[in-house]
Design a protein around this motif. Structure first.
Motif, PDB file in Angstrom:
ATOM      1  N   HIS A  32      58.012  72.872  34.990  1.00  0.00           N
ATOM      2  CA  HIS A  32      56.988  72.077  35.577  1.00  0.00           C
ATOM      3  C   HIS A  32      57.395  71.897  37.277  1.00  0.00           C
ATOM      4  CE1 HIS A  32      54.728  70.166  32.486  1.00  0.00           C
ATOM      5  NE2 HIS A  32      55.886  70.424  31.615  1.00  0.00           N
ATOM      6  N   LEU A  91      52.408  68.239  38.654  1.00  0.00           N
ATOM      7  CA  LEU A  91      52.486  66.737  38.087  1.00  0.00           C
ATOM      8  C   LEU A  91      53.089  65.764  39.342  1.00  0.00           C
ATOM      9  CD1 LEU A  91      52.041  64.310  35.776  1.00  0.00           C
ATOM     10  CD2 LEU A  91      54.535  64.714  35.482  1.00  0.00           C
ATOM     11  N   ILE A 116      50.242  60.231  37.847  1.00  0.00           N
ATOM     12  CA  ILE A 116      50.554  59.173  36.932  1.00  0.00           C
ATOM     13  C   ILE A 116      51.313  58.139  37.616  1.00  0.00           C
ATOM     14  CG2 ILE A 116      50.181  60.584  34.830  1.00  0.00           C
ATOM     15  CD1 ILE A 116      53.182  60.660  34.462  1.00  0.00           C
ATOM     16  N   MET A 132      57.512  58.633  27.286  1.00  0.00           N
ATOM     17  CA  MET A 132      56.281  59.216  27.556  1.00  0.00           C
ATOM     18  C   MET A 132      56.353  60.541  28.488  1.00  0.00           C
ATOM     19  SD  MET A 132      53.971  59.466  30.507  1.00  0.00           S
ATOM     20  CE  MET A 132      54.424  58.125  31.561  1.00  0.00           C
ATOM     21  N   LEU A 133      57.352  60.314  29.464  1.00  0.00           N
ATOM     22  CA  LEU A 133      57.528  61.436  30.295  1.00  0.00           C
ATOM     23  C   LEU A 133      58.356  62.595  29.740  1.00  0.00           C
ATOM     24  CD1 LEU A 133      58.851  59.472  33.418  1.00  0.00           C
ATOM     25  CD2 LEU A 133      56.905  60.995  33.524  1.00  0.00           C
ATOM     26  N   GLU A 135      57.795  63.400  26.579  1.00  0.00           N
ATOM     27  CA  GLU A 135      56.841  64.157  26.006  1.00  0.00           C
ATOM     28  C   GLU A 135      55.949  64.971  26.732  1.00  0.00           C
ATOM     29  OE1 GLU A 135      54.680  60.942  23.875  1.00  0.00           O
ATOM     30  OE2 GLU A 135      56.145  60.655  22.390  1.00  0.00           O
ATOM     31  N   ARG A 136      55.422  64.447  28.004  1.00  0.00           N
ATOM     32  CA  ARG A 136      54.608  65.111  28.571  1.00  0.00           C
ATOM     33  C   ARG A 136      55.546  66.513  29.338  1.00  0.00           C
ATOM     34  NH1 ARG A 136      50.227  64.436  32.598  1.00  0.00           N
ATOM     35  NH2 ARG A 136      49.691  62.333  31.421  1.00  0.00           N
ATOM     36  N   LEU A 137      56.566  66.189  29.558  1.00  0.00           N
ATOM     37  CA  LEU A 137      57.397  67.268  30.112  1.00  0.00           C
ATOM     38  C   LEU A 137      58.088  68.289  29.223  1.00  0.00           C
ATOM     39  CD1 LEU A 137      58.659  65.146  33.129  1.00  0.00           C
ATOM     40  CD2 LEU A 137      56.977  66.639  33.242  1.00  0.00           C
ATOM     41  N   GLN A 140      61.721  66.277  25.238  1.00  0.00           N
ATOM     42  CA  GLN A 140      61.541  65.079  24.230  1.00  0.00           C
ATOM     43  C   GLN A 140      63.156  64.676  23.709  1.00  0.00           C
ATOM     44  OE1 GLN A 140      59.490  67.534  23.928  1.00  0.00           O
ATOM     45  NE2 GLN A 140      57.499  67.002  22.919  1.00  0.00           N
TER      46      GLN A 140
END
Length: 284
Positions: A32, A91, A116, A132-133, A135-137, A140
């Motif tokens: 990312h 992002l 976001i 949350m971050l 999971e998005r990136l 985990q």
């Protein structure tokens, strides 16, 4: 006996397959390119295990130490959209919506780059944002570990006494400002057995008079030492003005970066404030 051997063979094959799966190298996660528009966003991304993916941030992003080497794209209020676009972000992570972030979002939308916000309203929102971050990136494992530790520490916070102690938070000395309608800080105080008398203010940071504070007579005063102010100097100042909390030694200092950045280190601030309120109980 032959019939009994088949299940054993199947179990062995399953175990072997599980071992092969465990030792088989996993494909690397997709890289990312993250821009953070606020220091708390930077700290949250690092906590989620993706700090190395940040390619641009704002001037005051100074934690952790690795963040100091990240290129700067602005000061958190104003930033260069052109510089951000040349960094080819995948992002963008901000704190709260602003005119600048809304304008940037309009530039990013045709490129398919999401923007976001990370604006926690309670302490519990902080580990939730880390998860949350992650999971998005695709981080985990690191994010879940950090979030579990933060959640454990938040659960361990306990009120110092009942009824709640009145706490005045001084965020600026001259002029005198305090925290008002700030749900995150007020949640923190409540978990420590504190009560912000300005919680119902229409402003997040109202200016108040010395006379109003003296009339309020808070049980505890907590200062965040901006501009070279020290705990000793402010205690002496409030003693001269006759504040009982200062005379009794119920005035404490908190690192402003811990208290005012709504990220993982706010939990450090919560633990410190809970300890301060417990200490104040032993001071008449």
């Amino acid at each position: 006996m032959a019939g009994a051997a088949a299940p054993l063979a199947d179990a062995g094959a399953t175990q072997a397959a599980a071992i092969r799966e465990a030792v088989t190298p996993q494909p690397p996660r997709a890289p990312h390119r993250i821009i953070t528009l606020a220091p708390n966003a930077t700290e949250l991304v690092y906590a989620a295990g993706a700090g190395e993916d940040i390619v641009g941030t704002v001037l005051r992003s100074d934690y952790p130490a690795d963040a100091l080497s990240i290129p700067r794209i602005g000061d958190g209020i104003q930033f260069s959209e052109e510089t951000i676009l040349t960094l080819h972000p995948t992002l963008v992570v901000g704190w709260q919506p602003s005119d600048g972030s809304r304008s940037l979002a309009r530039r990013l939308a045709p490129l398919g780059v999401p923007l976001i916000y990370t604006d926690p309203q309670s302490l519990d929102d902080i580990p939730a944002l880390v998860r949350m971050l992650g999971e998005r990136l695709g981080t985990q494992a690191a994010a879940d570990a950090a979030a579990r530790d933060l959640a454990r520490r938040i659960r361990a916070l306990r009120p110092a006494a009942a009824p709640p102690q009145t706490v005045f938070i001084e965020i600026s000395a001259d002029p005198l400002y305090t925290l008002g309608k700030d749900p995150l800080t007020n949640d923190l105080l409540a978990r420590c057995g504190g009560l912000n008398p300005y919680a119902d203010s229409a402003l997040a940071a109202p200016q108040v008079s010395v006379e109003a504070v003296l009339h309020l007579n808070p049980r505890v005063l907590i200062m965040s030492p901006y501009g070279g102010e020290t705990l000793a100097a402010r205690t002496a100042w409030w003693v001269r003005h006759g504040l009982p909390a200062a005379r009794a030694g119920r005035i404490y200092a908190i690192d402003p970066d811990h208290l005012h950045r709504p990220g993982p280190r706010l939990v450090d601030a919560a633990e410190a404030i809970c300890a301060d309120l417990r200490d104040s109980l032993g001071r008449p």
